[in-house]
Design an enzyme around this catalytic site. Structure first.
Site, PDB file in Angstrom:
ATOM      1  N   TYR A 152      11.516   8.886   4.563  1.00 58.37           N
ATOM      2  CA  TYR A 152      12.142   7.848   5.384  1.00 58.37           C
ATOM      3  C   TYR A 152      12.536   6.702   4.449  1.00 58.37           C
ATOM      4  O   TYR A 152      11.708   5.887   4.062  1.00 58.37           O
ATOM      5  CB  TYR A 152      11.103   7.408   6.407  1.00 58.37           C
ATOM      6  CG  TYR A 152      11.538   6.503   7.520  1.00 58.37           C
ATOM      7  CD1 TYR A 152      12.827   6.028   7.663  1.00 58.37           C
ATOM      8  CD2 TYR A 152      10.605   6.122   8.482  1.00 58.37           C
ATOM      9  CE1 TYR A 152      13.177   5.205   8.710  1.00 58.37           C
ATOM     10  CE2 TYR A 152      10.945   5.302   9.547  1.00 58.37           C
ATOM     11  CZ  TYR A 152      12.237   4.853   9.638  1.00 58.37           C
ATOM     12  OH  TYR A 152      12.578   4.034  10.685  1.00 58.37           O
ATOM     13  N   LYS A 172      15.859  10.921   5.289  1.00 58.42           N
ATOM     14  CA  LYS A 172      16.598   9.999   6.157  1.00 58.42           C
ATOM     15  C   LYS A 172      17.164   8.913   5.260  1.00 58.42           C
ATOM     16  O   LYS A 172      16.410   8.125   4.686  1.00 58.42           O
ATOM     17  CB  LYS A 172      15.637   9.396   7.183  1.00 58.42           C
ATOM     18  CG  LYS A 172      16.206   8.310   8.076  1.00 58.42           C
ATOM     19  CD  LYS A 172      15.103   7.809   9.017  1.00 58.42           C
ATOM     20  CE  LYS A 172      15.586   6.766  10.009  1.00 58.42           C
ATOM     21  NZ  LYS A 172      15.967   5.498   9.391  1.00 58.42           N
TER      22      LYS A 172
END
Lengths: 308, 308
Positions: free
Chosen positions: A141, A169
Site C-alpha cells: 500500500y 497499490k
C-alpha cells in the site's frame, strides 16, 4: 488462524471498493458499516478492502479493527475481503495480521505507517516480517499522502520478490496517457508479472486502468460503487474512451476532492448525506467538512445523480 | 484524576531532557528507562519529558505509556516530569491525559499526530478538547518532522489563548542570530508572555536560547545531560559565546544527526554504546543504525569525551 480464504492473483484485479468505517459517538457504527459492505457486495464489486485509509484503520483500536474485519467478511456475500493491517509498530502489525486471518480475510493491505521517518531497509524488513508471518496474499500500500513514505522503484522490486506479495497499490499515474502507460510498464518490469498493479487516487483511475493497471483501489467506490464499476468495466473491456468519458462526467466530484483537502472528507460527507453513515462519522480530530462545504458536496451529488 | 502536581510557568524553562524509552524484545526495558531518568535527575536537568518523540510514545500501547509515566515520576527525584500524550485519535489522547494525571505528571506535551492531514481547525479543536479535560499545563509540540503538521503563527496565537497552554516547543530557529531573535520575538508577540518558548533540534539550541528561547526541549539531553546543561546554563546566564562554543564543540555530533537521518537513531546508538540501553532498543520497524554507522558514532563519542 481459522481457515484463511486463499485466493489467486485474479482476486487483485478490477474494482476493490474501500468502505468507510463510520463512527457514532466515538464508537464504530456496526450497522452502518455492515450496510456499506452489503451495498458493495450487491453492486458487484470485485473485492472489498476493509480498514484502508478510507476505513480509518490508523485511528482504531485492535479490538475495533478485529470486529470490523469480521463484520466485513460476514456481510460481503462471498466477495473477497482484504483487510488493512498497517500500524506504527511491527508487533502491532503482526497482531492485526493474525486478526485478519482469524476473520477470514482473503488478503491483507499493508502501508508503512510512519512517525519517525523510515528507511528503505526498515520498510523492506517490515514486509519481510509480515510475509513470514502469514500465507495470506499481501497488497503493498503505497500512499505517501498519509504515510509520508516514498517508495522507490528499487524498493518495489525488492518487496515484490518476497513470497505472497500479490499486488501494489500505487498512488496515481501521470495525467498524460502515454506517460501513464510508460509508468505502469516500468513498475511491472520492476515487480514482475505475478504482482498486479492497482491505481488509486480516484481521479486517476480511468487513466491508470487504460494505461494497464489491473485494479482500482477506490475510495469513491466504497460509497458509490456504480459509477466506479462503470469506469472499471469500460477500461477492463477495452472501451478506453467510455472510461474516460465516465471519469470526465465525475469531474465535479474530483474537483471537490482537490478543493476540500482530499477524498476522505468528501466521501464521508456523501455517505452522511445519503444516509449511509451517521453525521460526523470520521474519527476526531478529523472534523469533516464545514457546512458550506457540505452544501457544495450535496449540490454535486444531486447534479450528477449520484444519490440514485 | 489524583492530585495532579501543579506547576507555574517557571517549570517550562531551562533544559527539558527527553529520555529514550528503551525496548528489549519488544517490551519496555523498565530498568533501563528508570536508569535513564535517575541519570537525568542526578545531573540536575530542569525537567524531564517522558514519552516525547525520543521516548517513542507513538509506538507504545496505552498500558505501556501509563507504566512509563509512573516510572518517570517515581525515579525523577522531584524533578518535574512532563508526559507526551499525543495520539492519532482524540479519545485516545484524552485517555493518555488521564493516565498522565494519575501518574503525577507536572504537565503534558501534545503533538498533533497525523495520518490523514489535519486542518488548522482540527488541531485547534484537539488542543481545546485537551485543555478542557485537564488542569495540567500543556506544551504545544510543534514537530513537523514527525507529525507532518505545520503550525502557522496564527494557529500558535489561537492555541496560546486556551487555558493552561504553558509552552510551545518549536522545531528550530534560523541559523543567523539576528534572524533567530526576530523569529522568537515574532512567536512571543503571537503567543503572549505567559507562554514559554522552547527550542528543539539540538544543533539549534545554543542559537535558539541566545535568541531568547526560555527552554530547550532536548533529545541529546535525555542521554547526555552534561553537555546539554553546559549549553543551557551558559545561554541562560548571558554567556552567549560560551553556549555557542560548547555547541560548536559538539559539531561532529550534530553532523551525525544530519548524516544518519535524525537525532533519534544516533542517540539510541549512543545510549546502547554507553550501556544505558539494550542493543537495538528502538521499536521495530525502526532498525536503528547500521554497524558502520554505529562505529562512526562511537568514534565521535570517544573523541568528544561524551562517555565520561
Amino acid at each position: 488462524m481459522t481457515d484463511p480464504r486463499r485466493t489467486g492473483p485474479h482476486a487483485f484485479t478490477g474494482l476493490s471498493a474501500f468502505p468507510l468505517t463510520p463512527l457514532r459517538d466515538d464508537a464504530v457504527d456496526q450497522a452502518a458499516f455492515a450496510g456499506l459492505v452489503t451495498r458493495l457486495a450487491d453492486a458487484g464489486v470485485d473485492s472489498i478492502t476493509a480498514l484502508g485509509s478510507t476505513g480509518s484503520y490508523a485511528y482504531l483500536s485492535r479490538a475495533e479493527r478485529a470486529r470490523v474485519s469480521r463484520l466485513a467478511v460476514e456481510h460481503a456475500e462471498g466477495v473477497p475481503v482484504f483487510v488493512g493491517v498497517g500500524g506504527l509498530r511491527t508487533s502491532h502489525v503482526l497482531a492485526h495480521v493474525d486478526d485478519a486471518e482469524a476473520a477470514g480475510a482473503a488478503g491483507v493491505l499493508l502501508a508503512p505507517m510512519t512517525y519517525q521517518p523510515l528507511t528503505d531497509d526498515d520498510v523492506f524488513e517490515l514486509f519481510r516480517t509480515v510475509t513470514d508471518r502469514t500465507e495470506l496474499p499481501v497488497v503493498v500500500y503505497d500512499n505517501p499522502g498519509t504515510t509520508r513514505f516514498t517508495f522507490t522503484m528499487e524498493l518495489y522490486a525488492r518487496i515484490a520478490q518476497l513470497p505472497g506479495i500479490a499486488s501494489i497499490k500505487i498512488p496515481g499515474v501521470p495525467a498524460d496517457p502515454a506517460q501513464a502507460r510508460d509508468h505502469v510498464t516500468a513498475i511491472r518490469a520492476a515487480t514482475g508479472e505475478h504482482v498486479t498493479i492497482g491505481v488509486s487516487g480516484d481521479g486517476f483511475a480511468a487513466t491508470g486502468l487504460n494505461a494497464g493497471c489491473d485494479a482500482w483501489y477506490s475510495v469513491v467506490g466504497g460509497t458509490l460503487p456504480s459509477p466506479a464499476l462503470a469506469i472499471t468495466r469500460a477500461a477492463r473491456e477495452g472501451r478506453a474512451a467510455d472510461a474516460v468519458a465516465e471519469s470526465a462526467r465525475l469531474g465535479p466530484l474530483w474537483n471537490l476532492f482537490a478543493e476540500f483537502g482530499g477524498s476522505l472528507r468528501v466521501v464521508a460527507a456523501i455517505a452522511e448525506h445519503l444516509g449511509l453513515a451517521p453525521h460526523r462519522c470520521l474519527p476526531l480530530p478529523l472534523q469533516g467538512l464545514t457546512d458550506p462545504q457540505r452544501a457544495a458536496v450535496r449540490k454535486v451529488v444531486d447534479e450528477l445523480g449520484l444519490g440514485r
